[in-house]
Design a protein around this motif. Structure first.
Motif, PDB file in Angstrom:
ATOM      1  N   UNK A  33       6.593 -18.285  22.709  1.00 40.10           N
ATOM      2  CA  UNK A  33       5.896 -18.498  23.997  1.00 40.10           C
ATOM      3  C   UNK A  33       5.208 -19.858  23.907  1.00 40.10           C
ATOM      4  N   UNK A  34       4.607 -20.304  25.022  1.00 39.16           N
ATOM      5  CA  UNK A  34       3.895 -21.599  25.009  1.00 39.16           C
ATOM      6  C   UNK A  34       2.720 -21.568  24.037  1.00 39.16           C
ATOM      7  N   UNK A  35       2.215 -20.331  23.743  1.00 36.63           N
ATOM      8  CA  UNK A  35       1.049 -20.204  22.858  1.00 36.63           C
ATOM      9  C   UNK A  35       1.438 -19.734  21.469  1.00 36.63           C
ATOM     10  N   UNK A  36       2.681 -19.858  21.101  1.00 38.69           N
ATOM     11  CA  UNK A  36       3.115 -19.414  19.767  1.00 38.69           C
ATOM     12  C   UNK A  36       3.930 -18.144  19.870  1.00 38.69           C
ATOM     13  N   UNK A  37       4.269 -17.543  18.706  1.00 36.04           N
ATOM     14  CA  UNK A  37       5.089 -16.331  18.723  1.00 36.04           C
ATOM     15  C   UNK A  37       4.422 -15.222  19.531  1.00 36.04           C
ATOM     16  N   UNK A  38       5.225 -14.414  20.237  1.00 45.77           N
ATOM     17  CA  UNK A  38       4.678 -13.339  21.078  1.00 45.77           C
ATOM     18  C   UNK A  38       3.939 -12.300  20.230  1.00 45.77           C
ATOM     19  N   UNK A  39       2.773 -11.893  20.727  1.00 45.37           N
ATOM     20  CA  UNK A  39       1.998 -10.823  20.070  1.00 45.37           C
ATOM     21  C   UNK A  39       1.566  -9.835  21.154  1.00 45.37           C
ATOM     22  N   UNK A  40       0.905  -8.764  20.759  1.00 39.80           N
ATOM     23  CA  UNK A  40       0.369  -7.831  21.764  1.00 39.80           C
ATOM     24  C   UNK A  40      -1.140  -8.021  21.846  1.00 39.80           C
ATOM     25  N   UNK A  41      -1.699  -7.713  23.015  1.00 41.62           N
ATOM     26  CA  UNK A  41      -3.155  -7.790  23.219  1.00 41.62           C
ATOM     27  C   UNK A  41      -3.603  -6.376  23.569  1.00 41.62           C
ATOM     28  N   UNK A  42      -4.421  -5.768  22.728  1.00 35.35           N
ATOM     29  CA  UNK A  42      -4.765  -4.361  22.912  1.00 35.35           C
ATOM     30  C   UNK A  42      -6.205  -4.086  22.479  1.00 35.35           C
ATOM     31  N   UNK A  43      -7.202  -4.566  23.266  1.00 29.26           N
ATOM     32  CA  UNK A  43      -8.588  -4.298  22.879  1.00 29.26           C
ATOM     33  C   UNK A  43      -8.828  -2.797  22.833  1.00 29.26           C
ATOM     34  N   UNK A  44      -9.466  -2.354  21.770  1.00 32.01           N
ATOM     35  CA  UNK A  44      -9.736  -0.913  21.628  1.00 32.01           C
ATOM     36  C   UNK A  44      -8.527  -0.128  21.138  1.00 32.01           C
ATOM     37  N   UNK A  45      -7.447  -0.835  20.741  1.00 33.09           N
ATOM     38  CA  UNK A  45      -6.241  -0.156  20.217  1.00 33.09           C
ATOM     39  C   UNK A  45      -5.835   1.028  21.097  1.00 33.09           C
ATOM     40  N   UNK A  46      -5.764   0.794  22.404  1.00 30.26           N
ATOM     41  CA  UNK A  46      -5.490   1.891  23.334  1.00 30.26           C
ATOM     42  C   UNK A  46      -4.046   2.387  23.190  1.00 30.26           C
ATOM     43  N   UNK A  47      -3.134   1.475  22.812  1.00 30.60           N
ATOM     44  CA  UNK A  47      -1.721   1.886  22.745  1.00 30.60           C
ATOM     45  C   UNK A  47      -1.042   1.298  21.504  1.00 30.60           C
ATOM     46  N   UNK A  48      -1.794   1.286  20.396  1.00 21.40           N
ATOM     47  CA  UNK A  48      -1.259   0.700  19.172  1.00 21.40           C
ATOM     48  C   UNK A  48      -1.404   1.685  18.027  1.00 21.40           C
ATOM     49  N   UNK A  49      -0.291   2.003  17.356  1.00 23.02           N
ATOM     50  CA  UNK A  49      -0.361   2.859  16.163  1.00 23.02           C
ATOM     51  C   UNK A  49      -0.627   1.960  14.957  1.00 23.02           C
ATOM     52  N   UNK A  50      -1.674   2.281  14.189  1.00 22.03           N
ATOM     53  CA  UNK A  50      -2.044   1.430  13.053  1.00 22.03           C
ATOM     54  C   UNK A  50      -1.552   1.999  11.729  1.00 22.03           C
ATOM     55  N   UNK A  51      -1.063   3.240  11.761  1.00 24.80           N
ATOM     56  CA  UNK A  51      -0.618   3.844  10.502  1.00 24.80           C
ATOM     57  C   UNK A  51       0.313   5.008  10.831  1.00 24.80           C
ATOM     58  N   UNK A  52       0.989   5.481   9.789  1.00 25.38           N
ATOM     59  CA  UNK A  52       1.680   6.766   9.872  1.00 25.38           C
ATOM     60  C   UNK A  52       0.745   7.783   9.242  1.00 25.38           C
ATOM     61  N   UNK A  53       0.652   8.950   9.827  1.00 29.05           N
ATOM     62  CA  UNK A  53      -0.252   9.944   9.253  1.00 29.05           C
ATOM     63  C   UNK A  53       0.327  11.340   9.411  1.00 29.05           C
ATOM     64  N   UNK A  54       0.156  12.169   8.388  1.00 28.28           N
ATOM     65  CA  UNK A  54       0.647  13.553   8.424  1.00 28.28           C
ATOM     66  C   UNK A  54      -0.522  14.537   8.422  1.00 28.28           C
ATOM     67  N   UNK A  55      -1.711  14.066   8.831  1.00 28.71           N
ATOM     68  CA  UNK A  55      -2.908  14.918   8.685  1.00 28.71           C
ATOM     69  C   UNK A  55      -3.201  15.700   9.971  1.00 28.71           C
ATOM     70  N   UNK A  56      -3.451  14.988  11.068  1.00 27.84           N
ATOM     71  CA  UNK A  56      -3.892  15.658  12.296  1.00 27.84           C
ATOM     72  C   UNK A  56      -2.986  15.269  13.458  1.00 27.84           C
ATOM     73  N   UNK A  57      -2.605  16.278  14.246  1.00 32.32           N
ATOM     74  CA  UNK A  57      -1.776  16.046  15.426  1.00 32.32           C
ATOM     75  C   UNK A  57      -2.587  16.387  16.670  1.00 32.32           C
ATOM     76  N   UNK A  58      -2.561  15.491  17.654  1.00 31.09           N
ATOM     77  CA  UNK A  58      -3.216  15.765  18.940  1.00 31.09           C
ATOM     78  C   UNK A  58      -2.209  15.529  20.058  1.00 31.09           C
ATOM     79  N   UNK A  59      -2.106  16.486  20.968  1.00 30.05           N
ATOM     80  CA  UNK A  59      -1.406  16.239  22.238  1.00 30.05           C
ATOM     81  C   UNK A  59      -2.495  16.280  23.303  1.00 30.05           C
ATOM     82  N   UNK A  60      -2.939  15.086  23.698  1.00 29.56           N
ATOM     83  CA  UNK A  60      -4.099  14.979  24.583  1.00 29.56           C
ATOM     84  C   UNK A  60      -3.846  15.545  25.970  1.00 29.56           C
ATOM     85  N   UNK A  61      -2.582  15.485  26.442  1.00 31.22           N
ATOM     86  CA  UNK A  61      -2.295  16.000  27.792  1.00 31.22           C
ATOM     87  C   UNK A  61      -2.294  17.518  27.802  1.00 31.22           C
TER      88      UNK A  61
END
Ligand code: CMC
Length: 423
Positions: A33-61
């Protein structure tokens, strides 16, 4: 279902594979992009998975919460907190022999070093118990320097157990210090929860015996608070752990994050809100204020649950059981009226705002005669089992790296320094 995402940029087209419902953020970097390689912008990590985890499952809906695949309703009905802590940490429910050994191991480590106790004693009597908890937990790695050796499985195991075991002791000391009461040391005659209640409430009686219904209610509350996947405090624990930190240092980050009124501090904030509202007839006026943006309805809303928080449902039942022993908390009626009106109002319905775990827990703690400042401490003690399960998972995950997000830089560039007299 989509197996990949196609992104067109100018004349070029890029195909990014989808795995586990995610794309790799680093795959975006191939797109210039004009500002360098494309990245995501996600304040508050609203839609970003930061790890794989096998501990707790939530279905919020759907309002579903499971620890290691077991529904929270079943665990709250039948398990003990220590059994759930074992499940979170080890991945399986213990056999009777494993549970007996585990209870023995945890109970063996409940005492704290006298100098760690002194950190609490030297605080101001009126300082917040969360501050006392944070500073005393922060000190623990100094008493157990081997805990820094996180690549040693034995050190990992014993220090996780030590932290689980000492949290109630430090929490109880922080509480009694604010009242000017003597500290009560752990007793081998009492189980984990009975002993915690004794360390909190024992006066002059030779043998303190808490009402069994209250012991069970605290056990249930502890189970409900034990873990909640990648919430703010767990993320803080994982971030600090990702730099190679020991369980105690990492847990302090969790306690600090939990203290915030948008997170674990919400239970304290709910009680303050109920006190300010004061009476049932003032509830409609308060709700109007929330709709006009003048206040938040504390204990409502959740980043993940867009349905009734399953923990809130169980807590509501526990509250009724506790009130049978303590008498009904007079603020219950205000809370019930808030819930009744809010659940019928377009503002809350359209935003899918429902009571969360903190809406009713504070009422229980108040009925047990805890001051509001202790409520978040009562959250931190059981959440330690979740933090430690997540700490351990992060430490052992070969994919994990030191956590270091990107930013969108919005400041000046390349300015020339000016001597102070010329500014
Ligand atoms: N009262 C009034 N409005 C609310 C509330 C609330 N409690 N929660 C969310 N909203 C509104 C918010 O203003 C926004 O409206 P709009 O779209 O008009 O701007 C909309 O609902 C979406 O909210 P959000 O702030 O974007 O949601 P979020 O996922 O960023 O925040 C939350 C989640 C839990 C921080 C928030 O719901 C909140 O502040 N609740 C009150 C504090 C609370 O009870 N916290 C405990 C959470 S559960 C236990 C824990 O994690 O410790």
């Amino acid at each position: 279902m989509a197996k990949s995402v196609h992104i067109r940029s100018g004349s070029a087209e890029y195909e990014l594979p989808i795995t586990d419902g995610t794309i790799r953020a680093t795959d975006l970097r191939q797109i210039p992009t004009d500002d360098g390689p494309l990245a995501t912008y996600d304040p508050g990590f609203v839609n970003t998975a930061a790890c794989r985890s096998a501990i707790t499952f939530i279905d919020g809906d759907a309002g579903v919460l499971e620890y290691r695949g077991y529904p929270i309703e079943q665990l709250a009905e039948t398990s003990s907190y220590l059994e759930v802590a074992y499940l979170l940490l080890k991945g399986e429910l213990p056999t009777p022999a494993q549970l007996a050994q585990w209870e023995n191991d945890v109970n063996h480590h409940r005492l704290v070093h006298e100098n760690a106790k002194d950190i609490i004693s030297k605080s101001r009597y009126d300082s917040h118990p969360m501050a006392k908890l944070m500073s005393s937990v922060a000190s623990l790695h100094a008493f157990y320097p081997g805990s820094r050796n996180i690549s040693d499985p034995e050190e990992r195991e014993v220090n996780v157990i030590r932290l689980l075991a000492k949290m109630p002791t430090l929490a109880a000391f922080a509480y009694r210090h604010s009242l000017g009461r003597n500290y009560i040391y752990p007793s081998d005659e009492l189980n984990f929860i009975e002993n915690f209640l004794a360390m909190l409430f024992k006066r002059q009686e030779r043998h303190y015996k808490a009402d069994e219904r209250l012991v069970r209610a605290i056990d249930v509350l502890f189970i409900l608070h034990a873990d909640h996947e990648q919430n703010c405090s767990t993320n803080a624990v994982r971030a600090v752990a990702s730099a190679g930190n020991d369980p105690y240092t990492s847990a302090v980050a969790g306690i600090a994050a939990l203290f915030g009124p948008l997170h674990g501090g919400a239970n304290e904030a709910v009680l303050k809100m109920l006190a300010e509202i004061g009476s049932v007839d003032r509830v409609p006026e308060f709700i109007e204020g929330v709709k006009a943006g003048r206040a938040k309805l504390m204990g409502f809303g959740h980043r993940v649950y867009k349905n009734y928080d399953p923990r809130a449902r169980i807590i509501k039942k526990s509250a009724e059981e506790v009130f049978e022993v303590t008498g009904v908390n007079p603020r219950l009626k205000i809370a019930q009226e808030l819930e009744r009106i809010a659940l019928g109002e377009e503002y809350f319905v359209s935003r899918k705002l429902y009571p969360n775990v903190d809406f009713y827990s504070g009422l229980i703690y108040e009925a047990l005669s805890f001051p509001p400042a202790m409520f978040t401490v009562m959250f931190a003690v059981p959440r330690t089992s979740g933090w430690m399960a997540q700490w351990q998972e992060g430490v052992l995950d070969p994919e994990q790296k030191i956590m270091r997000p990107r930013q969108i830089y919005t400041g000046h560039r390349g300015r020339t320094w000016v001597p102070v007299q010329d500014r």
